[in-house]
Motif scaffolding. Structure first.
Motif, short mmCIF file in Angstrom:
data_model
loop_
_atom_site.label_atom_id
_atom_site.label_comp_id
_atom_site.label_asym_id
_atom_site.label_seq_id
_atom_site.Cartn_x
_atom_site.Cartn_y
_atom_site.Cartn_z
N HIS A 16 0.81 -1.10 0.07
CA HIS A 16 -0.04 -0.03 0.02
C HIS A 16 0.81 1.26 -0.10
CE1 HIS A 16 -2.56 3.24 1.77
NE2 HIS A 16 -3.55 2.71 0.96
N LEU A 17 1.04 2.02 -1.27
CA LEU A 17 1.60 3.29 -1.22
C LEU A 17 3.07 3.22 -0.88
CD1 LEU A 17 -1.11 5.44 0.22
CD2 LEU A 17 -0.75 4.99 -2.26
N LYS A 63 -15.10 -5.76 -1.45
CA LYS A 63 -16.08 -6.44 -2.01
C LYS A 63 -16.97 -5.85 -3.09
CE LYS A 63 -16.66 -9.42 2.11
NZ LYS A 63 -17.87 -9.64 3.17
N LYS A 64 -16.61 -4.56 -3.33
CA LYS A 64 -17.62 -3.73 -4.19
C LYS A 64 -16.93 -4.04 -5.60
CE LYS A 64 -19.23 -0.37 -1.10
NZ LYS A 64 -19.21 0.97 -0.65
N ASP A 65 -17.72 -3.66 -6.77
CA ASP A 65 -17.37 -3.87 -7.99
C ASP A 65 -15.95 -3.61 -8.29
OD1 ASP A 65 -18.10 -1.37 -8.23
OD2 ASP A 65 -19.64 -1.67 -9.99
N GLU A 66 -15.55 -2.59 -7.98
CA GLU A 66 -14.03 -1.93 -8.46
C GLU A 66 -13.10 -3.14 -8.04
OE1 GLU A 66 -12.22 2.12 -7.67
OE2 GLU A 66 -12.67 1.09 -5.65
N PHE A 67 -13.59 -4.20 -7.23
CA PHE A 67 -12.45 -5.08 -6.90
C PHE A 67 -12.95 -6.34 -6.95
CE2 PHE A 67 -10.30 -1.57 -4.42
CZ PHE A 67 -9.05 -1.43 -5.00
N LEU A 68 -13.68 -7.01 -6.04
CA LEU A 68 -14.01 -8.46 -6.04
C LEU A 68 -15.18 -8.46 -6.65
CD1 LEU A 68 -12.74 -9.69 -2.53
CD2 LEU A 68 -11.73 -10.44 -4.93
N ASP A 69 -16.01 -7.56 -6.68
CA ASP A 69 -17.73 -7.60 -7.10
C ASP A 69 -18.42 -8.87 -6.52
OD1 ASP A 69 -19.88 -6.87 -8.43
OD2 ASP A 69 -19.20 -7.11 -10.44
N ALA A 70 -18.18 -8.89 -5.07
CA ALA A 70 -18.76 -10.27 -4.67
C ALA A 70 -20.28 -10.28 -4.93
CB ALA A 70 -18.58 -9.79 -3.05
N ALA A 71 -21.02 -9.39 -5.12
CA ALA A 71 -22.59 -9.46 -5.17
C ALA A 71 -22.76 -10.09 -6.61
CB ALA A 71 -23.26 -8.07 -5.32
N GLU A 84 -5.01 -8.77 -14.00
CA GLU A 84 -5.16 -9.90 -14.99
C GLU A 84 -6.72 -10.56 -14.53
OE1 GLU A 84 -2.18 -12.96 -14.61
OE2 GLU A 84 -0.78 -11.57 -15.65
N PHE A 85 -7.42 -10.26 -13.24
CA PHE A 85 -8.69 -10.66 -13.17
C PHE A 85 -9.42 -9.53 -12.97
CE2 PHE A 85 -5.61 -13.92 -11.48
CZ PHE A 85 -6.18 -14.87 -11.76
N GLY A 86 -9.34 -8.55 -13.62
CA GLY A 86 -10.20 -7.22 -13.77
C GLY A 86 -9.97 -6.42 -12.61
N MET A 87 -9.02 -6.39 -11.97
CA MET A 87 -9.14 -5.48 -10.61
C MET A 87 -7.76 -4.49 -10.56
SD MET A 87 -10.23 -8.20 -7.58
CE MET A 87 -8.82 -9.43 -7.90
N GLY A 88 -7.68 -3.71 -11.49
CA GLY A 88 -6.48 -3.11 -11.70
C GLY A 88 -6.61 -1.55 -11.01
N ALA A 89 -7.38 -1.41 -10.35
CA ALA A 89 -7.63 0.02 -9.61
C ALA A 89 -6.54 0.34 -8.86
CB ALA A 89 -9.12 -0.06 -8.65
N TYR A 90 -6.27 1.55 -8.90
CA TYR A 90 -4.91 2.20 -8.22
C TYR A 90 -3.67 1.61 -8.30
CZ TYR A 90 -9.44 3.45 -5.78
OH TYR A 90 -10.61 4.04 -5.71
N VAL A 91 -3.47 0.65 -9.44
CA VAL A 91 -2.16 0.21 -9.86
C VAL A 91 -1.33 1.46 -10.48
CG1 VAL A 91 -0.85 -1.33 -11.33
CG2 VAL A 91 -2.83 -2.10 -10.11
N PRO A 92 -0.15 1.75 -10.19
CA PRO A 92 0.89 0.93 -9.27
C PRO A 92 0.87 1.40 -7.67
CG PRO A 92 1.93 2.71 -10.40
CD PRO A 92 0.51 2.78 -10.85
#
Length: 193
Positions: A40-41, A90-98, A165-173
């Motif tokens: 983290h940062l 768990k939100k759609d930006e990352f895991l989209d658990a719903a 690679e799993f559609g969770m590229g938010a805030y990289v790098p």
């Protein structure tokens, strides 16, 4: 004399068959941890835990390459020890658990790379995306469970995946793309008889 020879041969064959037969174990969710760590940062390396593992492990001691593992991790078992972070992941930006309430891993190949050391290749499905992943696994031990009175087996494993690679590229790098995954598992075999 002939009867004794036939009987001895049958007993020998039966004992070899019993030793060589693969054993199917059920993962013990109370003794299975899947931990993932990210940067983290550049300041810290937080860790999340995925509990409630459900799955089976087939282990063939005579030929470990015939072994396999299949695991389902429900995302309602996610725990970072920070409630707001759990909700955010768990939100759609990352895991989209719903939409994708579970993570699954199903092995496709097991290679022996040393005494009690294996490379387990399999398909990891995360957020609806399936990618091959290789686990570096170590057999911790196998034998009778002293309290449960059933066969037991335990492994540790590690891998690294890229979340983008799993559609969770938010805030990289700023938040690392790579997740280090550490697994420890204990699994229980069937009761005798």
């Amino acid at each position: 004399m002939f009867r004794r020879t036939v009987l001895a041969s049958l007993l020998a064959f039966a004992s070899v068959g019993a030793v060589a037969a693969p054993v199917t174990y059920t993962l013990d969710p109370t003794h299975t941890d899947v931990l993932f760590t990210w940067n983290h940062l550049g300041f810290s390396n937080p860790t999340g835990h995925l509990g409630k593992a459900d799955g089976t492990l087939v282990y063939d001691a005579a030929d470990p390459t015939r072994s396999s593992v299949q695991v389902t991790l429900p995302l309602d078992g996610l725990d970072t020890h920070v409630v707001k972070l759990d909700e955010h992941l768990k939100k759609d930006e990352f895991l989209d658990a719903a939409k994708y309430p579970t993570i699954t891993f199903k092995s496709t190949k097991v290679e022996v790379v040393g005494t009690g050391k294996f490379k387990v290749t399999g398909d990891l499905t995360l957020r609806g995306v399936t990618k091959p992943v290789v686990l570096d696994a170590t057999l911790n031990g196998a034998g009778p469970h002293p309290m449960k009175k059933v066969p037991a087996i335990g492994f540790d494993a590690t891998t690294t995946i890229k979340r983008s690679e799993f559609g969770m590229g938010a805030y990289v790098p700023n938040i690392s793309d790579e997740l280090t995954v550490r697994i420890t598992t204990e699994a229980l075999g069937p009761k005798a008889g």
